[in-house]
Structure formats: C-alpha cells, structure tokens
Write a protein that holds these residues in place. Sequence first.
Motif, mmCIF file in Angstrom:
data_model
loop_
_atom_site.group_PDB
_atom_site.id
_atom_site.type_symbol
_atom_site.label_atom_id
_atom_site.label_comp_id
_atom_site.label_asym_id
_atom_site.label_seq_id
_atom_site.Cartn_x
_atom_site.Cartn_y
_atom_site.Cartn_z
ATOM 1 N N ARG A 108 8.559 0.770 1.513
ATOM 2 C CA ARG A 108 7.913 -0.236 2.362
ATOM 3 C C ARG A 108 6.930 -1.078 1.545
ATOM 4 O O ARG A 108 6.828 -2.300 1.731
ATOM 5 C CB ARG A 108 7.172 0.452 3.517
ATOM 6 N N GLU B 251 13.450 1.058 9.934
ATOM 7 C CA GLU B 251 12.599 0.103 10.656
ATOM 8 C C GLU B 251 11.212 0.002 10.036
ATOM 9 O O GLU B 251 10.608 -1.078 10.011
ATOM 10 C CB GLU B 251 12.496 0.502 12.130
ATOM 11 N N MET C 279 11.673 -2.221 7.155
ATOM 12 C CA MET C 279 11.985 -3.586 7.595
ATOM 13 C C MET C 279 10.743 -4.363 8.032
ATOM 14 O O MET C 279 10.688 -5.592 7.916
ATOM 15 C CB MET C 279 12.962 -3.559 8.781
ATOM 16 N N LEU C 280 9.766 -3.618 8.555
ATOM 17 C CA LEU C 280 8.632 -4.252 9.221
ATOM 18 C C LEU C 280 7.948 -5.345 8.383
ATOM 19 O O LEU C 280 7.828 -6.489 8.836
ATOM 20 C CB LEU C 280 7.644 -3.165 9.671
ATOM 21 N N PRO C 281 7.497 -5.026 7.141
ATOM 22 C CA PRO C 281 6.821 -6.101 6.379
ATOM 23 C C PRO C 281 7.750 -7.268 6.052
ATOM 24 O O PRO C 281 7.292 -8.411 5.965
ATOM 25 C CB PRO C 281 6.356 -5.388 5.111
ATOM 26 N N PHE D 181 0.829 -1.214 0.000
ATOM 27 C CA PHE D 181 0.000 0.000 0.000
ATOM 28 C C PHE D 181 0.860 1.260 0.000
ATOM 29 O O PHE D 181 1.934 1.290 0.610
ATOM 30 C CB PHE D 181 -0.862 0.065 1.267
ATOM 31 N N GLN E 108 1.120 6.997 6.360
ATOM 32 C CA GLN E 108 0.897 5.898 7.308
ATOM 33 C C GLN E 108 2.176 5.170 7.702
ATOM 34 O O GLN E 108 2.248 3.937 7.675
ATOM 35 C CB GLN E 108 -0.126 4.888 6.737
ATOM 36 N N LEU E 109 3.175 5.957 8.040
ATOM 37 C CA LEU E 109 4.373 5.336 8.619
ATOM 38 C C LEU E 109 4.177 5.272 10.127
ATOM 39 O O LEU E 109 3.448 6.085 10.689
ATOM 40 C CB LEU E 109 5.607 6.191 8.291
ATOM 41 N N LEU E 110 4.833 4.315 10.774
ATOM 42 C CA LEU E 110 4.752 4.261 12.237
ATOM 43 C C LEU E 110 5.693 5.318 12.810
ATOM 44 O O LEU E 110 6.907 5.238 12.607
ATOM 45 C CB LEU E 110 5.135 2.873 12.756
#
Lengths: 881, 239
Positions: free
Chosen positions: B155, B105, B108-110, B90, B96-98
Amino acid sequence: MSEHASRAAVSTATASPTTLMRVALRLLWRDWRGGELRLLLLAMVMAVTSVSGIALFTDRLERALLQESATMLAADRVLSGRQMPPREWLDEAARQGLATAEVQAFASMVFSDQANLLVAAKAVSEAYPLRGDLRVADQPFGAAYTDNAGPARGEVWVESRVLPGLGLDIGDTLYLGDGEFVVSRVLVQEPDRQQGGMMDNAGPRVLMNLDDVPATNIIQPGSRVTYRYLFAGELVVLDVFADWVREQSDGGFRLRDVRDESQEVSDALARGESFLLLGSLFAVLLAGIAIALTARRYSERHFDYAAILKTLGCTSNQISAIYFGILLSLLLIAVVVGSVLGWLVHEGILLLLQSVIPIALPEASFTPFWLGALTAFICLFAFAMPPLLALKHTSPLRVLRKDLVAAPLSTSLPYIFGIAGALVLILWYSQDVLISVILVGAVAGVALVLSAMSYLLLRTGSAAGMRAGSAWMLAMSAVRRRRRQSVLQVLVFSLTIMSLLTLALLRTDLINDWQAQLPEDTPNHFMMNISDSQVAGMQSFLQDNEVDANPFYPMVAAGLLTVNGAPAPHPWDDDDDETGRSTMTERAGAEQPDDATSDATTETAADGSARPQRVENRQVTWTAQLPPDNDVVAGSWWGDDSRPGRVSVEQDYAERIGVSLGDELVFRVNEQEITAVVDNMRTVRWDNMQPNFFFIFSPGTLDHLGATYLSTLLLEGEDKLLLNDLLRQYPTIVVLEVDALIEQIQSIIAQVSSAIELIAALVLVAGALVLLSCVNATLDERFRENAILRTLGAGRKLIMTSLLIEFAFIGLLAGVIATIGAELSLYYLQSEVFQQTFSLHYWVWIAGPLAGTVIIATLGFTATRKVVNSSPLAVLRQLSA
Amino acid sequence: MTAMIEARHLAKQVATSEGQLVILKDISLSIDAAEAVAIVGVSGSGKSTLLGLMAGLDSASAGDMILDGQNLSTMDEEERAQLRGRSVGFVFQSFQLLPSLTALENVMLPIELKNDRDARRKAATLLQRVGLESRLQHYPNQLSGGEQQRVAIARAFASEAKILFADEPTGNLDAATGAKVIDLLFSLNAEFGTTLVLVTHDDRLAQRCGRLVRLVAGEITEDSVVDGVGDGVGDAAHV
C-alpha cells in the motif's frame, strides 16, 4: 518553488466525488457484512416503518371516518331551517358544481284502515342521499340491501315498526294527509337518521318522494317542518359556497358540516388521534436515541479509519464526504425498506381490523411515505450526523499514537443537534409550538433529573481498583468505574422503560375509560315529553314488560337572566373553538331540531335605553339524588334534606359565565322569574349518552312550573316493537332512537383501541432497539476488561455472575426511576391532554422495577455473554490490532 | 542533490499539568532524495514525534519543516493531507490496515484516491510483488502479522510516493519474519528510488540504512554515515 506554485501543485489529483462515493459504498458494504451497521440501519428502518405505517393507517382511516361521518349527514354540508331556504341557493350550488338534494321532515299521523300512528315523515328528492346508502328489505326484519333510488312517486318506505303498528303488510296502502301510498319497502337504515330534534324522532320513519308532498296538503302555513338542502362536492368549492350562503343568509338558516355533528364521536376520535400521535412520536424518538447511540459507537470504531485515510492523503472534507455518503446510502436503504415494512404494517392492521372497519378505505396518499422519509432524514441528521462528522477532526497522528483520543466527540454538540432534531420532529407532528416546547423541555428536564439521581445513587464508595474478589464487588466496582457510562445507561434505560410504561398505562386507562363510557347496557332510546301524570303508568308498563326502567328526570326550559343582579353573559360568546356544547339532553329536549333554543328578551340598560338581551334556554331538572357520572367538586350535594331555591351548576359552564358558590341567579321559566343560590358545582361526563344537565335545582324550586319528564331505555332487536304498544298507550310522548350513534362510537372506539395496541407494540420494538444499542455501546471496553481479568485467572462463572449483577443493578435503578417518571408524565398527560382523572397505579410500583431488572439483566447478559465466550488471547490481539 | 526532507530548528512541546513538556528541541536535519535514514533512540526519545512532524501528521511548535520542496509549517491540515497523498507513504508498527477491506482493497485505496482508474490492476501487481498474490481477497484478520505488514508495504508503494516513512516496521513481528519484511522494504525502496525514513530502536535494522540519526531526550546526538552502506553522504559526525 513559490508558495503559489506549491499550493497549485497540492491541489492536483484529489479524489473525485465518484471515487469518494465508491470508497463510501465499499466501506458501507463491508461494515454491513461485519455487522457493524446492522443496529444503526435497524433503528433507522424502525423510525421509517413506524412513521409511514402509522401515517398510512391513520391517513386512510381518518379519510374513511370523515367519509363515514359525512354519511351521518347524507351530505358534506347541510343547510337547514324552519322556513324553506330560497331556491336560488340550490341553483347557485349546482352552478358552482356541487351535487344537491332536498329534504323536508315533519311529524304526522298516518293511517291504515285499522289504525293510526304518529310517524316522523321525511320527503326526499331523487338525488338523496348524496353520501351514504339507503338500506331496505322486502320483509320486516328481512335481509337488507342497498337501494339509493328512494321511493318512487306514490310509494313509501317505512321502518319495520310501522307495519305491525298499522296492521299492514308490504304492498298495502297507507294514508298520509290527502295522499294514498303503497308501502313498497321496509326501510332498514338511512344515513342521516340521527339528525336530532323532534321532527326526525317523533316516531318511526316513513320515507316518501318529495314530489308527492303537495298532493297530501299536509304542509300548511304554520306547519312545523324542517327544510334541508344537502350539498356534496370538493372541499374548496364547499367552503366557497358556505361563504356565499353566509353572505346571503339573514340568520334564519344554519349550515353544518360533520364537525358540527356528534360531540361524542369527535371526542373519541380526537383522543385516539392524540394517542396515536404520541405513540408514533415515542417510537421515533426512541429510534432516534438508538440511532444516536449506534452512530456514536460506529464513529468511535472509525477513528482509526479516519486517521489512516488521512495518512493516505484524504482531506477532512473528503472524510466528511465519505461518511456523508455512507449515511446517505443508509438513509436510502432505510427509506425503501422502512416504507415497504410500513406498508406491510398498515396492511396488517387493516387485516386485523377488517371486522371493525366495515367501510371501504380510500386509497392511501403518498404523504405517509414522505413523512417516513423526512423523519428518517431528520433523525439521521440530528442524531447520527454529529458523531460521524466529528470523524473529520481525527488527527492523523493517531496512527502513531493509539492513546491519542484525537477527536474527542464534542459532548454538547450531539445533544444540541439531538434536542433540536427532537424539537423539529415534535413540532412537525403536533403542529403546536407550545406543546412541543413543553414536551422537549419536560424530556430534557426529566433527563437532567434522572442523570442527577442515578449519579447520586451510583456515587457510593470509591472507584479504586476492580475489587475482583467476589462477583458482587466486581459488578459494583464496574458500575462505579464506568460511572459516566453507567449514568448514561440508567438514563437511557429509564427513559425507554418510562416511555413504555407511560404508553401501556395510558392505553389501559384510555380503553377502560372508553368501555366505561358506553357499556354494553347503554340506553339507546330517549323518551321525553312525558307528563307528570304519565310517569307512574309508564313505569309500571315497563315493569310489566320486563324492561329495566331508568330514572325519570323532570325537565323544563330555563333561561338565565342575571347573576347577582347583573345581566348573565352568553356562555359561548368569547370562544370561537367551542361551537356550543349541545348535549344529548339538549338535543332531545329542544323544540328546534338543531340547537339549544335561544330567544330574545328586552332589558333596560343603565342609560335607560332598551336593548335586547339574548337569553339561552337550557333544559334543566331537579332531583334529590346526584345523577350517575356527576361528581360534586365544590360545595356539597343537598341530598334528601334539601331546601328549595338552590341550584347546582356544571363546573365548566359556571366558569364561562363567571358564577361561583353563593351567587344568586335569576332564571326565567315559563314566563316566571325564579331565584336560586349556587349551592355546589359538578363535573359531568358528557359523552356517556345519558341525560345530563348544566343546571340541577333542589326539589321544590321548579316543581310547580309544569315540567315534562325525560327518561332512557335499552331496547334491542324485536324488543323495539314494544315501542308501538308504548306509543299507542302514550301517543303524546316522543321517543328518540340513538342506537346508530352509539354503534358508531363503539365501532370507532374499537378501531382506535386496536390501533393503539399496535402503536404500543411498535414503541416496544423501538425501546428494545435502544436497550440493545445502549448495551452494545460498552461492549468493546467490557471485552478488554474481561479478557484481562480472565488472563489474570478470573473464572468464567465469576465474570458471568458479575455481568448479571451489574445489569440487574442498573436495570433495577432504571426501573425505579422509570416508574416515578411514568407516574409523573401520566399525571400531566391525563389531566392536561386526555382529560381523564389521574390515580396512582400501585401495581406499577412493583412491576416497573421488576421489569427493569429482568429485562435489562436478560438483555445485557445475552448481549455481553460473548465477552466470556471468546478466547482472551483472541480478544486482546484483536483489540491491540 | 536537493534535499527531499529538511528540518530547520524544529521544536515540539506540549502543555501538561506540570507545565510545558519539551519533546523535541532545535532539530535541524536534511535528507536527500533516495537516501535511507534510520532514526534511532530509546523509548520516549522523541523518534515517533519527529517522524510525525516530518510526515506532516503533526505540526511543530517552532521551526520549519520542508517536505518535497514545500514548507509544512505554512500549510493547513487540508493542504498537508493532499501533500501526503501525493508524496508520502507509510509503514507502521501496527500495520494500520482497514480491517473491513480486503488486502487488495487496502492497496487499491491510495491509488483510487488519486482518481486512477487502473487501481485494481496496479494493486494486484504490487501484492504479487510482495508475494501475496494468493491472498488478494483476504481480510487483515485472516492474514498473519508478516503478511499484514507486506500488504502495508504494498500500500505504501502503491501511492508512488517519493518518501516512505516507516515506524518500527518490525516491532510486531518475530525476528525471522521481520527480516523478510525488511528485505522486501529495502528492495522495493531501491527499485522505486524512494527516500526512506525509518524509525526504530533496533540498531541492527538501523545498520541497513545509509545513515543513522540518534535522538536522546529530544535532541540529535549522532548523525552518521553507516559503513559499507549508502552512498557516502557526509562523514560520521557527532553533534
């Protein structure tokens, strides 16, 4: 692709627990750095610190006090009787692994070449004392040191008073019966000096070796001797042995432990412990509220996180796992940090109390740390888990539609969890289902009433518009617009202030009450066995020596036979809890060393058969003046114009024997039957160490029955030597010394009072945390609103003033409600839990609302000031991101 | 060519205080693998709702939604989440980043969620590819809007998704930055052979896709091939 195959494909490559934990730890670390978790962690640390700190302190203190109390017996258990108990019992105790010692106490005259003196002689075996220490000195009033060996054969140790009384010095010879003894030491302190009864208190102490007794020939058939076997050892073994003794005994002996001792000491301890319990419970519950509030805010800020994680493929369960991981890590940190802080707190208390805790404390057990950890666990799962677990219900659609409150937190679930958690905590702490249910019910009820009250108070005027014209209008409209939040804030603030007020008032009342119980000038000697003809002489003796005389009460033993013609019930028969209150007066006046006396009389039952009736003899008195610390609660005091044949009964005792005003009671006094009508009921302050009586007769009722008199004296230090002159002039009177007991109670009161102060401080910190979390809970919305107001041209001053007014108003409401709540709960606690008399605290009605206004305004204003200090653009940009 | 996304008689309605509100009605649409489709329409036409349904973020009131060969209508949220993790990326208008994670990071998350131990290297490479190699340790609030969107794009491609959904990706950016971001998006899309569904109300942006689907009041009013772009799937057709 078939349905089955597609599902199988879906389940591949999901995140492992390790991956999720790594993500959780990273989020935890980042949120910690961002400051989001600080309050939550602080609240949890607070819960662990207060529980483990207080538990550590009470754990060690309680064990120390129990040990100290054991020293009052010089043993863990004491078997006593007027006959020598079978020697096999000592052997059996030793066989079971208990330490044993033997004591014989008797009153005797001792002689020197110049004088004689009535003393309380005590012969002890070598193992004596099993608990506590013998303190001796080489000179009268010289420096004391410990010597637990006891007098060697042929030697005696004597209390200072004996030496001038007999005109002796250390090293001189003293005669007792046919025996000749060298006075080798001055006896300063023996652990079980206050065993009560005439044998131990007939005069100053002479301590001798048990093996010397036969040679004195002082004990003859019919001699009045108290025999004691002392036992010490493991609790389990002691209990087994106690059961064994009860099986063997025919009732002629009595086995006691520390709990049977001094009612006064155990009362003081029990009340102190109730307070500590209540205090730490308040601290934990407040920390729980803070945890719930901060966790809720944290989870609200994490809705977006959950939604984003879901778009990245996280399942609901994985989201739960991540936040569960965060909570678990927090728990671990809180337990470690809280335990360390708890240890420091308890070390701090010990340091503070060093002077009043003269005994070495036993090592702490691990239990307090488990208590702390378990409390944190319960708090976390009851208060923090529900909002965080609700995150898994976040709809991923929230990433597209910000307005979507995708997972509205269930409004009832956190409350249900919270109440259940609180119930578990209270139940666990109090170990009492009824009290727990009452307490939780009361808090829930108070919360409900408070919500209704604050809702009604806030429901003035409409909520339309911001009314941004004046600071006052702006503040009021803010309060009303956020009515739900405002009600919650008032509720939380008032509950917190209420807890603090309740605890503060309770603390003050409790400490005042204690100080009133045993003021500095509490008499430390009981004089008794004074005949009618001696009273006037003794009064003038005291006056000549400038000693304040206290009232002389005539005293006679009376057994209640009938109430309105029916046999009198035995007052303590139905109650296992009550071991039978034996007052200082009873102990002083009793012939037996142990208890109020009872004897048997025979009465004819309705069927004609004779059966023995147990009649309890009570020491009774008569007076025209109501004694101090007595309050008439039914009927009225007769005063100076009384008629004979009236009796005043202590209220609780009257209830137990089912006596009411106007009832006719028949007593047996010195073989004569006396009839008296119940004229009034009194409450009595039993713990004041003064002569107290269950029955007081009107003058003229018992006067002819040959009473002896009882009075009290305050003598300290060298003044005690006056006793020698007094006893020389009046050799038949008996003086009972109770200084050690009074000192012990005063020291316990001092210790417990200090602990109470500390608990109150801990609760204060917990309360501040709650207030801070509560203010923080509305911070985001305030940021947004005020940024908009400022972009629309509202000045900083207007916004700051309106913030101040808003918080002051909420604080005032909370203060008023808290004051009402505090007085109500005090009424309950004082009358039901602490057995105190309740009276309104007028100053609180001003201080409560004032404190609420000032504290909340200051706290709220300080916390939200950054709302005004950050640039509106930055705020709006951050909030829209 | 097999359809990567297929909507069959898709409808979405929600209950409001004034009765049922129809947001989408009878949408049927098929998008092939590697195709780039723009969904356009005015505000409130139902574009974002359609994107939500196609990506499995929401469930339809009626009809079937087939994504990567799997029928979303028969799956529960857990299964849809797993499918998203495996197949979907998406890019959102609001990035919509944390916010508490660094750029690295976030990317990296997904990858990590797929248990890939090589997450750090892969994420760094992707960030380098979007020109942010010097911004790896920056937090979202330390990055400009354009940079944040580039992190979001990195991402999106990090999960090696087959389908990329982009919701107004330039909506929060100025024209120049937006153009650069779009260039990047299209070039990565071509490089990875991803199917792209782009929701926008910007016709010029839509023109860069091979196909344009126009929504008016919850219905498809146009489904056309854009001249000079795309692979010529279907002729301009008005529905």
